[in-house]
Scaffold this active site. Structure first.
Site, PDB file in Angstrom:
ATOM      1  N   ARG A 102      49.103  49.755  38.306  1.00 22.30           N
ATOM      2  CA  ARG A 102      49.519  48.215  38.321  1.00 22.30           C
ATOM      3  C   ARG A 102      49.960  47.497  36.864  1.00 22.30           C
ATOM      4  O   ARG A 102      49.042  47.919  35.842  1.00 22.30           O
ATOM      5  CB  ARG A 102      48.063  47.425  38.748  1.00 22.30           C
ATOM      6  CG  ARG A 102      47.924  47.825  39.936  1.00 22.30           C
ATOM      7  CD  ARG A 102      47.194  46.355  40.839  1.00 22.30           C
ATOM      8  NE  ARG A 102      46.151  46.068  39.990  1.00 22.30           N
ATOM      9  CZ  ARG A 102      45.240  44.973  40.359  1.00 22.30           C
ATOM     10  NH1 ARG A 102      45.629  44.358  41.771  1.00 22.30           N
ATOM     11  NH2 ARG A 102      44.239  44.068  39.567  1.00 22.30           N
ATOM     12  N   ASP A 201      38.567  52.125  34.996  1.00 15.51           N
ATOM     13  CA  ASP A 201      37.978  52.209  33.349  1.00 15.51           C
ATOM     14  C   ASP A 201      36.541  52.501  33.608  1.00 15.51           C
ATOM     15  O   ASP A 201      35.834  52.945  32.710  1.00 15.51           O
ATOM     16  CB  ASP A 201      38.068  50.732  33.182  1.00 15.51           C
ATOM     17  CG  ASP A 201      39.584  50.419  32.353  1.00 15.51           C
ATOM     18  OD1 ASP A 201      40.297  51.109  32.583  1.00 15.51           O
ATOM     19  OD2 ASP A 201      39.803  49.109  32.320  1.00 15.51           O
TER      20      ASP A 201
END
Ligand code: PRP
Ligand code: URA
Length: 206
Positions: A102, A201
């Site tokens: 994204r 992450d």
């Protein structure tokens, strides 16, 4: 589109720890594995089986083996956190990959990698992506798989947003979605609330 929210006390327990901002990557990976086992078990519940015979130490008995060809397609990166769990349950699965990312400003997904097995028409394809937010990434992957002949695709998620579900209902009405949680909404940066933050992450410590 069929939406299955996996309802199980073990799912609640693992989600609480996954959502916790204090959970470090090593623990987050173990929890993602546990959550994925639970979602994958539910999403494979109705797979057909075929009859066989096995010899136990005492006698011959009838038994059943998994019937269809199964293909797992994790969406890079975060989907990698679900792959080992899926292969633990379905060791015979073939594996393909979609690389999607994204854009941080627009939240629009871009495809940067694709490698999937051929002739998906007769296979049951499991698309692994833990976060269904706007639905843009999932729709892109589902359309990519359908473009390669896949007829039966099941998306396995850990957290889904209503906006992403509505988008898939519109764009991929034949899809089946299995998720551990259906959360409240997206924020203005298109992150899921309450969610668990950026799955990739947190998984990889970036
Ligand atoms: C995350 C997630 C999904 C996507 C969901 O990936 O793993 O692929 O966002 O968002 P969407 O429904 O709005 O498309 P991301 O693009 O952050 O890449 P990463 O896995 O490499 O971190
Ligand atoms: N991708 C993530 O990893 N988390 C979100 O909340 C939305 C998209």
């Amino acid at each position: 589109m069929e939406l299955h929210v996996v309802c199980h006390p073990l799912v609640d327990d693992v989600l609480a720890a996954l959502r916790d901002r204090r959970t470090e990557p090593a623990e987050f990976r173990r929890l993602a594995h546990r959550a994925s086992l639970l979602v994958a078990a539910e999403a494979t519940r109705d797979l057909p089986t075929r009859e066989t015979e096995v010899e136990t130490p005492l006698e011959t008995t009838r038994a059943r083996l998994l019937g269809p060809r199964v293909v797992a397609v994790p969406v890079l990166r975060a989907g990698l956190g679900m792959l080992d769990a899926f292969l633990e349950l379905v060791p015979s699965a073939e594996v393909g990959y979609f690389g999607l990312e994204r854009n941080e400003q627009t939240a629009v997904a871009r495809r940067y990698y694709e490698k999937v097995p051929r002739e998906l028409g007769e296979a049951v394809v499991y698309l692994l992506d833990p976060m269904l937010a706007t639905g843009g990434s999932a729709a892109m992957a589902l359309e990519g798989l359908q473009g390669r002949g896949a007829r039966e695709v099941r998306l396995l998620c850990i957290v889904a947003a209503p906006e992403g579900v509505a988008y898939l209902e519109k764009t991929c009405p034949g899809a089946q979605v299995y998720t551990a949680a259906l959360d409240r909404q997206l924020n203005d940066r298109k992150y899921i609330l309450p969610g668990l933050g950026d799955f990739g992450d947190r998984l990889f410590g970036t």
